[in-house]
Write an enzyme that holds these catalytic residues in place. Structure first.
Site, PDB file in Angstrom:
ATOM      1  N   GLN A 100       2.889  60.656  57.456  1.00  0.00           N
ATOM      2  CA  GLN A 100       3.762  61.107  56.372  1.00  0.00           C
ATOM      3  C   GLN A 100       3.253  62.414  55.782  1.00  0.00           C
ATOM      4  O   GLN A 100       4.044  63.293  55.419  1.00  0.00           O
ATOM      5  CB  GLN A 100       3.829  60.021  55.300  1.00  0.00           C
ATOM      6  CG  GLN A 100       4.849  60.245  54.210  1.00  0.00           C
ATOM      7  CD  GLN A 100       4.807  59.109  53.200  1.00  0.00           C
ATOM      8  OE1 GLN A 100       3.928  59.053  52.343  1.00  0.00           O
ATOM      9  NE2 GLN A 100       5.750  58.187  53.309  1.00  0.00           N
ATOM     10  N   HIS A 285      14.714  53.499  52.790  1.00  0.00           N
ATOM     11  CA  HIS A 285      13.385  53.978  53.175  1.00  0.00           C
ATOM     12  C   HIS A 285      13.460  55.361  53.820  1.00  0.00           C
ATOM     13  O   HIS A 285      12.627  56.232  53.540  1.00  0.00           O
ATOM     14  CB  HIS A 285      12.713  52.974  54.099  1.00  0.00           C
ATOM     15  CG  HIS A 285      12.546  51.622  53.490  1.00  0.00           C
ATOM     16  ND1 HIS A 285      11.745  51.396  52.395  1.00  0.00           N
ATOM     17  CD2 HIS A 285      13.107  50.418  53.797  1.00  0.00           C
ATOM     18  CE1 HIS A 285      11.804  50.115  52.054  1.00  0.00           C
ATOM     19  NE2 HIS A 285      12.628  49.508  52.884  1.00  0.00           N
ATOM     20  N   ALA A 286      14.461  55.582  54.669  1.00  0.00           N
ATOM     21  CA  ALA A 286      14.643  56.918  55.242  1.00  0.00           C
ATOM     22  C   ALA A 286      14.976  57.928  54.158  1.00  0.00           C
ATOM     23  O   ALA A 286      14.533  59.081  54.201  1.00  0.00           O
ATOM     24  CB  ALA A 286      15.736  56.885  56.303  1.00  0.00           C
ATOM     25  N   ALA A 287      15.761  57.501  53.162  1.00  0.00           N
ATOM     26  CA  ALA A 287      16.113  58.394  52.053  1.00  0.00           C
ATOM     27  C   ALA A 287      14.868  58.879  51.328  1.00  0.00           C
ATOM     28  O   ALA A 287      14.805  60.023  50.859  1.00  0.00           O
ATOM     29  CB  ALA A 287      17.045  57.668  51.086  1.00  0.00           C
ATOM     30  N   ASP A 288      13.893  58.039  51.239  1.00  0.00           N
ATOM     31  CA  ASP A 288      12.617  58.371  50.602  1.00  0.00           C
ATOM     32  C   ASP A 288      11.818  59.356  51.460  1.00  0.00           C
ATOM     33  O   ASP A 288      11.307  60.365  50.965  1.00  0.00           O
ATOM     34  CB  ASP A 288      11.872  57.050  50.384  1.00  0.00           C
ATOM     35  CG  ASP A 288      10.408  57.198  50.041  1.00  0.00           C
ATOM     36  OD1 ASP A 288       9.990  58.312  49.712  1.00  0.00           O
ATOM     37  OD2 ASP A 288       9.693  56.190  50.111  1.00  0.00           O
ATOM     38  N   GLN A 289      11.754  59.093  52.771  1.00  0.00           N
ATOM     39  CA  GLN A 289      10.847  59.835  53.641  1.00  0.00           C
ATOM     40  C   GLN A 289      11.401  61.155  54.166  1.00  0.00           C
ATOM     41  O   GLN A 289      10.640  62.033  54.581  1.00  0.00           O
ATOM     42  CB  GLN A 289      10.444  58.950  54.826  1.00  0.00           C
ATOM     43  CG  GLN A 289       9.661  57.720  54.401  1.00  0.00           C
ATOM     44  CD  GLN A 289       9.446  56.747  55.538  1.00  0.00           C
ATOM     45  OE1 GLN A 289       8.842  57.104  56.544  1.00  0.00           O
ATOM     46  NE2 GLN A 289       9.949  55.534  55.395  1.00  0.00           N
ATOM     47  N   HIS A 311       9.915  56.021  44.518  1.00  0.00           N
ATOM     48  CA  HIS A 311       9.208  56.945  45.403  1.00  0.00           C
ATOM     49  C   HIS A 311      10.043  58.200  45.632  1.00  0.00           C
ATOM     50  O   HIS A 311       9.531  59.321  45.581  1.00  0.00           O
ATOM     51  CB  HIS A 311       8.922  56.281  46.754  1.00  0.00           C
ATOM     52  CG  HIS A 311       7.816  55.288  46.727  1.00  0.00           C
ATOM     53  ND1 HIS A 311       8.017  53.967  46.406  1.00  0.00           N
ATOM     54  CD2 HIS A 311       6.496  55.408  46.996  1.00  0.00           C
ATOM     55  CE1 HIS A 311       6.862  53.316  46.473  1.00  0.00           C
ATOM     56  NE2 HIS A 311       5.927  54.163  46.816  1.00  0.00           N
TER      57      HIS A 311
END
Length: 353
Positions: A100, A285-289, A311
Protein backbone atom coordinates in the site's frame (compact mmCIF):
# COMPACT_ATOMS: atom_id res chain seq x y z
CA UNK A 1 8.41 20.21 6.09
CA UNK A 2 4.92 18.78 6.30
CA UNK A 3 3.67 18.20 9.86
CA UNK A 4 1.12 15.38 10.06
CA UNK A 5 -0.73 14.48 13.25
CA UNK A 6 -0.95 10.70 13.20
CA UNK A 7 -4.03 10.78 15.42
CA UNK A 8 -6.08 12.67 12.81
CA UNK A 9 -9.23 10.95 11.55
CA UNK A 10 -8.98 7.17 11.81
CA UNK A 11 -5.53 7.61 13.35
CA UNK A 12 -4.06 4.31 12.17
CA UNK A 13 -1.25 2.91 10.10
CA UNK A 14 -2.69 3.90 6.74
CA UNK A 15 -2.15 7.58 7.52
CA UNK A 16 1.52 6.88 8.22
CA UNK A 17 2.01 4.73 5.11
CA UNK A 18 0.35 7.25 2.82
CA UNK A 19 2.28 10.15 4.38
CA UNK A 20 5.69 8.66 3.62
CA UNK A 21 4.58 7.51 0.15
CA UNK A 22 3.48 11.04 -0.72
CA UNK A 23 6.67 12.47 0.75
CA UNK A 24 8.74 10.20 -1.49
CA UNK A 25 6.71 10.99 -4.62
CA UNK A 26 6.65 14.76 -4.13
CA UNK A 27 10.06 15.27 -2.53
CA UNK A 28 8.57 16.93 0.55
CA UNK A 29 10.01 16.09 3.96
CA UNK A 30 7.46 15.06 6.56
CA UNK A 31 7.24 14.69 10.32
CA UNK A 32 4.52 12.30 11.50
CA UNK A 33 3.76 12.40 15.22
CA UNK A 34 1.16 10.71 17.46
CA UNK A 35 1.57 7.63 15.26
CA UNK A 36 -1.36 5.21 15.71
CA UNK A 37 -2.33 7.17 18.82
CA UNK A 38 -5.89 5.85 18.73
CA UNK A 39 -4.83 2.20 18.82
CA UNK A 40 -4.50 0.06 21.93
CA UNK A 41 -0.83 -0.54 21.00
CA UNK A 42 0.25 2.88 19.68
CA UNK A 43 3.42 3.51 17.72
CA UNK A 44 5.18 1.57 15.00
CA UNK A 45 4.61 -2.19 14.76
CA UNK A 46 7.04 -4.27 12.65
CA UNK A 47 4.84 -4.11 9.54
CA UNK A 48 4.59 -0.31 9.78
CA UNK A 49 8.34 -0.06 10.22
CA UNK A 50 8.92 -2.27 7.16
CA UNK A 51 6.54 -0.15 5.08
CA UNK A 52 8.39 3.05 5.98
CA UNK A 53 11.76 1.35 5.38
CA UNK A 54 10.53 0.16 1.97
CA UNK A 55 9.58 3.66 0.89
CA UNK A 56 12.81 5.04 2.36
CA UNK A 57 14.84 2.56 0.30
CA UNK A 58 13.06 3.56 -2.91
CA UNK A 59 13.92 7.23 -2.40
CA UNK A 60 17.17 7.05 -0.38
CA UNK A 61 15.45 8.87 2.47
CA UNK A 62 17.10 10.04 5.67
CA UNK A 63 14.94 9.05 8.62
CA UNK A 64 14.64 9.50 12.37
CA UNK A 65 12.58 7.59 14.92
CA UNK A 66 12.72 4.30 13.04
CA UNK A 67 12.15 1.73 15.78
CA UNK A 68 9.28 -0.46 16.97
CA UNK A 69 6.83 1.45 19.23
CA UNK A 70 8.15 4.82 18.09
CA UNK A 71 5.32 7.38 17.94
CA UNK A 72 7.15 9.96 15.84
CA UNK A 73 9.25 9.78 12.68
CA UNK A 74 10.94 12.30 10.42
CA UNK A 75 11.26 11.33 6.76
CA UNK A 76 13.49 13.33 4.38
CA UNK A 77 13.25 11.85 0.87
CA UNK A 78 16.12 11.76 -1.61
CA UNK A 79 16.10 10.80 -5.30
CA UNK A 80 13.78 8.02 -6.47
CA UNK A 81 15.62 5.00 -7.84
CA UNK A 82 14.63 1.71 -9.41
CA UNK A 83 16.32 -1.63 -8.85
CA UNK A 84 15.73 -4.76 -6.77
CA UNK A 85 14.85 -4.54 -3.08
CA UNK A 86 14.25 -7.01 -0.24
CA UNK A 87 11.64 -6.04 2.36
CA UNK A 88 11.35 -8.67 5.14
CA UNK A 89 8.64 -7.87 7.69
CA UNK A 90 9.95 -10.52 10.07
CA UNK A 91 6.48 -11.38 11.46
CA UNK A 92 3.04 -12.21 10.06
CA UNK A 93 2.60 -8.50 9.34
CA UNK A 94 0.70 -7.85 6.14
CA UNK A 95 2.50 -7.87 2.80
CA UNK A 96 -0.34 -5.88 1.24
CA UNK A 97 -0.01 -3.07 3.77
CA UNK A 98 3.66 -2.72 2.81
CA UNK A 99 2.57 -2.65 -0.84
CA UNK A 100 0.00 0.00 0.00
CA UNK A 101 2.91 2.34 0.73
CA UNK A 102 5.51 1.08 -1.72
CA UNK A 103 3.57 0.51 -4.96
CA UNK A 104 2.65 4.16 -5.69
CA UNK A 105 6.28 5.13 -5.05
CA UNK A 106 7.59 2.37 -7.33
CA UNK A 107 5.32 3.67 -10.11
CA UNK A 108 7.03 7.06 -9.78
CA UNK A 109 10.62 5.78 -9.82
CA UNK A 110 11.30 6.28 -13.52
CA UNK A 111 12.98 2.83 -13.65
CA UNK A 112 11.82 -0.75 -13.20
CA UNK A 113 11.47 -1.91 -9.61
CA UNK A 114 11.45 -5.44 -8.18
CA UNK A 115 10.36 -5.91 -4.56
CA UNK A 116 10.84 -9.17 -2.67
CA UNK A 117 8.52 -8.95 0.34
CA UNK A 118 8.17 -11.56 3.08
CA UNK A 119 5.48 -11.68 5.77
CA UNK A 120 1.78 -12.47 5.99
CA UNK A 121 -0.07 -12.82 2.69
CA UNK A 122 -3.50 -13.58 4.18
CA UNK A 123 -4.01 -12.11 7.64
CA UNK A 124 -6.91 -10.43 9.37
CA UNK A 125 -7.28 -6.64 9.55
CA UNK A 126 -5.59 -6.25 6.15
CA UNK A 127 -6.55 -6.91 2.52
CA UNK A 128 -5.67 -10.48 1.54
CA UNK A 129 -3.04 -10.58 -1.19
CA UNK A 130 -5.51 -12.02 -3.69
CA UNK A 131 -7.87 -9.07 -3.17
CA UNK A 132 -4.94 -6.78 -3.95
CA UNK A 133 -4.03 -8.84 -7.05
CA UNK A 134 -7.46 -9.48 -8.53
CA UNK A 135 -9.60 -6.52 -7.45
CA UNK A 136 -7.41 -3.48 -6.81
CA UNK A 137 -4.62 -4.07 -9.34
CA UNK A 138 -6.94 -4.47 -12.36
CA UNK A 139 -8.39 -1.07 -11.49
CA UNK A 140 -4.91 0.45 -11.33
CA UNK A 141 -4.03 -1.36 -14.59
CA UNK A 142 -6.95 0.41 -16.26
CA UNK A 143 -5.25 3.68 -15.32
CA UNK A 144 -2.07 2.66 -17.16
CA UNK A 145 -0.06 1.07 -14.35
CA UNK A 146 2.00 -2.03 -15.02
CA UNK A 147 2.75 -4.30 -12.08
CA UNK A 148 2.95 -8.05 -11.61
CA UNK A 149 2.65 -9.94 -8.33
CA UNK A 150 3.88 -13.52 -7.94
CA UNK A 151 3.18 -15.52 -4.79
CA UNK A 152 6.02 -17.92 -4.04
CA UNK A 153 4.82 -18.94 -0.57
CA UNK A 154 1.77 -18.01 1.45
CA UNK A 155 2.15 -16.84 5.02
CA UNK A 156 -0.47 -16.85 7.78
CA UNK A 157 -0.76 -15.63 11.35
CA UNK A 158 1.16 -16.18 13.60
CA UNK A 159 4.16 -17.54 11.71
CA UNK A 160 4.18 -15.36 8.61
CA UNK A 161 6.96 -16.39 6.25
CA UNK A 162 5.08 -15.76 3.02
CA UNK A 163 7.16 -14.74 0.01
CA UNK A 164 5.96 -12.40 -2.74
CA UNK A 165 7.75 -10.91 -5.75
CA UNK A 166 6.41 -7.65 -7.19
CA UNK A 167 7.64 -6.23 -10.51
CA UNK A 168 6.69 -2.63 -11.31
CA UNK A 169 7.28 -0.48 -14.39
CA UNK A 170 7.28 3.32 -14.14
CA UNK A 171 4.18 4.99 -15.53
CA UNK A 172 3.21 8.24 -13.82
CA UNK A 173 1.09 10.18 -14.45
CA UNK A 174 -1.77 7.68 -14.52
CA UNK A 175 -4.84 7.96 -16.70
CA UNK A 176 -8.04 9.14 -15.00
CA UNK A 177 -10.89 6.67 -14.61
CA UNK A 178 -14.61 7.40 -14.79
CA UNK A 179 -16.79 4.92 -12.91
CA UNK A 180 -19.77 7.20 -12.46
CA UNK A 181 -22.69 5.01 -13.52
CA UNK A 182 -24.03 1.73 -12.18
CA UNK A 183 -23.56 -1.16 -14.60
CA UNK A 184 -25.09 -4.57 -15.07
CA UNK A 185 -23.44 -7.63 -13.60
CA UNK A 186 -21.53 -9.80 -16.06
CA UNK A 187 -20.59 -12.61 -13.69
CA UNK A 188 -19.14 -13.68 -10.36
CA UNK A 189 -15.89 -15.55 -9.92
CA UNK A 190 -13.83 -16.48 -6.94
CA UNK A 191 -11.58 -19.00 -5.34
CA UNK A 192 -10.89 -20.54 -1.99
CA UNK A 193 -7.47 -21.72 -0.90
CA UNK A 194 -6.15 -23.48 2.18
CA UNK A 195 -2.72 -24.66 3.26
CA UNK A 196 -1.90 -27.49 5.66
CA UNK A 197 -5.53 -27.94 6.73
CA UNK A 198 -8.01 -30.81 6.20
CA UNK A 199 -9.58 -30.78 2.73
CA UNK A 200 -13.14 -30.64 4.05
CA UNK A 201 -12.49 -27.09 5.27
CA UNK A 202 -12.01 -25.71 1.79
CA UNK A 203 -15.28 -27.20 0.56
CA UNK A 204 -17.16 -25.91 3.61
CA UNK A 205 -15.84 -22.41 2.97
CA UNK A 206 -16.86 -22.62 -0.68
CA UNK A 207 -20.33 -23.94 0.17
CA UNK A 208 -20.87 -21.13 2.66
CA UNK A 209 -20.11 -18.55 -0.03
CA UNK A 210 -22.24 -20.27 -2.66
CA UNK A 211 -25.20 -20.53 -0.29
CA UNK A 212 -25.22 -16.75 0.15
CA UNK A 213 -25.09 -16.17 -3.60
CA UNK A 214 -27.45 -18.95 -4.71
CA UNK A 215 -30.62 -16.91 -4.17
CA UNK A 216 -29.18 -13.89 -5.95
CA UNK A 217 -30.27 -13.54 -9.60
CA UNK A 218 -26.84 -13.42 -11.21
CA UNK A 219 -25.03 -15.20 -14.02
CA UNK A 220 -23.41 -18.48 -13.04
CA UNK A 221 -20.92 -18.32 -10.19
CA UNK A 222 -17.53 -19.80 -11.01
CA UNK A 223 -15.72 -20.76 -7.81
CA UNK A 224 -12.39 -22.59 -7.83
CA UNK A 225 -10.84 -24.37 -4.88
CA UNK A 226 -7.13 -24.89 -4.20
CA UNK A 227 -6.02 -27.13 -1.39
CA UNK A 228 -2.28 -27.42 -1.92
CA UNK A 229 -0.89 -23.90 -1.77
CA UNK A 230 2.67 -23.89 -0.45
CA UNK A 231 2.78 -22.06 2.84
CA UNK A 232 4.43 -21.57 6.19
CA UNK A 233 1.87 -22.63 8.77
CA UNK A 234 -1.85 -23.27 8.46
CA UNK A 235 -4.46 -20.98 6.97
CA UNK A 236 -6.73 -20.10 4.10
CA UNK A 237 -8.97 -17.47 2.58
CA UNK A 238 -11.85 -16.92 0.19
CA UNK A 239 -12.07 -14.19 -2.44
CA UNK A 240 -15.21 -13.38 -4.42
CA UNK A 241 -15.28 -10.96 -7.36
CA UNK A 242 -18.27 -9.47 -9.17
CA UNK A 243 -17.39 -8.45 -12.72
CA UNK A 244 -18.95 -5.43 -14.39
CA UNK A 245 -18.10 -3.93 -17.76
CA UNK A 246 -15.63 -1.38 -16.43
CA UNK A 247 -15.11 -2.32 -12.78
CA UNK A 248 -14.97 -5.10 -10.22
CA UNK A 249 -16.41 -5.50 -6.75
CA UNK A 250 -14.60 -7.71 -4.27
CA UNK A 251 -15.24 -9.39 -0.94
CA UNK A 252 -12.97 -11.67 1.07
CA UNK A 253 -12.57 -13.49 4.36
CA UNK A 254 -9.52 -15.02 6.02
CA UNK A 255 -9.67 -18.30 7.94
CA UNK A 256 -9.18 -18.04 11.67
CA UNK A 257 -9.04 -20.60 14.44
CA UNK A 258 -12.39 -21.20 16.15
CA UNK A 259 -14.56 -19.73 13.38
CA UNK A 260 -16.53 -22.30 11.33
CA UNK A 261 -15.43 -22.46 7.69
CA UNK A 262 -19.03 -22.09 6.48
CA UNK A 263 -19.38 -18.83 8.39
CA UNK A 264 -16.26 -17.38 6.75
CA UNK A 265 -17.50 -18.25 3.28
CA UNK A 266 -20.93 -16.86 4.07
CA UNK A 267 -19.37 -13.63 5.37
CA UNK A 268 -17.65 -13.04 2.03
CA UNK A 269 -20.83 -13.96 0.15
CA UNK A 270 -22.97 -11.54 2.16
CA UNK A 271 -20.50 -8.70 1.68
CA UNK A 272 -20.36 -9.21 -2.08
CA UNK A 273 -24.13 -9.46 -2.30
CA UNK A 274 -24.46 -6.14 -0.46
CA UNK A 275 -21.99 -4.46 -2.80
CA UNK A 276 -23.78 -5.73 -5.92
CA UNK A 277 -27.23 -4.73 -4.74
CA UNK A 278 -26.04 -1.23 -3.84
CA UNK A 279 -25.21 -0.35 -7.44
CA UNK A 280 -21.70 0.79 -6.45
CA UNK A 281 -18.90 0.84 -9.00
CA UNK A 282 -16.23 0.25 -6.32
CA UNK A 283 -16.58 -1.73 -3.09
CA UNK A 284 -15.85 0.07 0.16
CA UNK A 285 -12.32 -1.33 0.44
CA UNK A 286 -11.28 -0.46 -3.12
CA UNK A 287 -12.76 3.01 -2.59
CA UNK A 288 -10.36 3.43 0.31
CA UNK A 289 -7.26 2.10 -1.46
CA UNK A 290 -7.64 3.67 -4.93
CA UNK A 291 -7.64 7.30 -3.76
CA UNK A 292 -3.88 7.85 -3.99
CA UNK A 293 -3.87 6.60 -7.59
CA UNK A 294 -6.70 8.96 -8.54
CA UNK A 295 -4.70 11.83 -7.05
CA UNK A 296 -1.74 10.85 -9.27
CA UNK A 297 -3.79 10.85 -12.49
CA UNK A 298 -3.67 13.45 -15.25
CA UNK A 299 -7.36 14.36 -15.13
CA UNK A 300 -10.68 14.09 -13.31
CA UNK A 301 -11.72 10.67 -11.95
CA UNK A 302 -14.86 9.58 -10.14
CA UNK A 303 -16.59 6.50 -8.72
CA UNK A 304 -19.65 5.43 -6.75
CA UNK A 305 -19.45 3.58 -3.44
CA UNK A 306 -22.04 2.56 -0.86
CA UNK A 307 -20.04 3.85 2.09
CA UNK A 308 -17.07 6.13 2.66
CA UNK A 309 -14.95 4.67 5.44
CA UNK A 310 -13.06 6.69 8.03
CA UNK A 311 -9.87 5.45 6.34
CA UNK A 312 -11.03 6.96 3.05
CA UNK A 313 -12.05 10.27 4.61
CA UNK A 314 -8.66 10.52 6.34
CA UNK A 315 -6.80 9.66 3.13
CA UNK A 316 -8.69 12.36 1.20
CA UNK A 317 -7.64 14.92 3.81
CA UNK A 318 -4.03 13.75 3.64
CA UNK A 319 -3.82 13.76 -0.16
CA UNK A 320 -4.99 17.35 -0.20
CA UNK A 321 -2.16 18.27 2.20
CA UNK A 322 0.55 16.97 -0.15
CA UNK A 323 -0.84 17.31 -3.67
CA UNK A 324 -2.66 19.98 -5.68
CA UNK A 325 -5.78 17.83 -5.90
CA UNK A 326 -9.31 18.43 -4.67
CA UNK A 327 -11.88 15.77 -3.83
CA UNK A 328 -15.63 16.28 -3.92
CA UNK A 329 -17.83 13.87 -1.96
CA UNK A 330 -21.60 13.98 -2.55
CA UNK A 331 -24.52 11.83 -1.44
CA UNK A 332 -26.67 10.57 -4.32
CA UNK A 333 -29.67 8.59 -3.09
CA UNK A 334 -28.15 5.56 -1.34
CA UNK A 335 -24.69 5.92 -2.94
CA UNK A 336 -21.75 8.24 -2.41
CA UNK A 337 -20.05 9.84 -5.41
CA UNK A 338 -16.34 10.63 -5.04
CA UNK A 339 -14.72 12.95 -7.58
CA UNK A 340 -10.97 13.61 -7.71
CA UNK A 341 -9.71 16.66 -9.61
CA UNK A 342 -5.93 17.15 -9.84
CA UNK A 343 -5.27 20.87 -10.23
CA UNK A 344 -1.97 20.87 -12.09
CA UNK A 345 -1.04 20.43 -15.72
CA UNK A 346 0.10 16.92 -16.52
CA UNK A 347 1.97 16.35 -13.24
CA UNK A 348 5.36 16.74 -14.94
CA UNK A 349 6.79 19.70 -13.05
CA UNK A 350 5.47 18.41 -9.74
CA UNK A 351 6.27 14.73 -9.78
CA UNK A 352 9.34 14.29 -11.90
CA UNK A 353 11.74 15.85 -9.44
Amino acid sequence: MQEIDGSYGEGGGQLLRTSVALAAITGQSVRVYNIRAKRSNPGLAPQHLTAVKAVAALCRARTEGMEVKSQEIIFRPGPLRGGEYDFPIGTAGSVTLVLQAALPVALACGEKVRMNISGGTDVRAAPPLDYFRYVLLPLVYSMGARAKIEVLLRGYYPRGGGKVVVDVEPCLPLRPVLLNASEGLEGITGFVHISNLPKHIIHRMANGALAELSTFPTPAVGLEVFGKDDAIGEGGAVLLTAHKEHSRLGASAVAERGVPAERLGAEAGRCLREEILSGATLDIHAADQVLIYLALASGVSCFLTRELSSHAATTIWLLEQFLPVRFQVTQEAHLIRVRAKPEFNGMSSFLWR
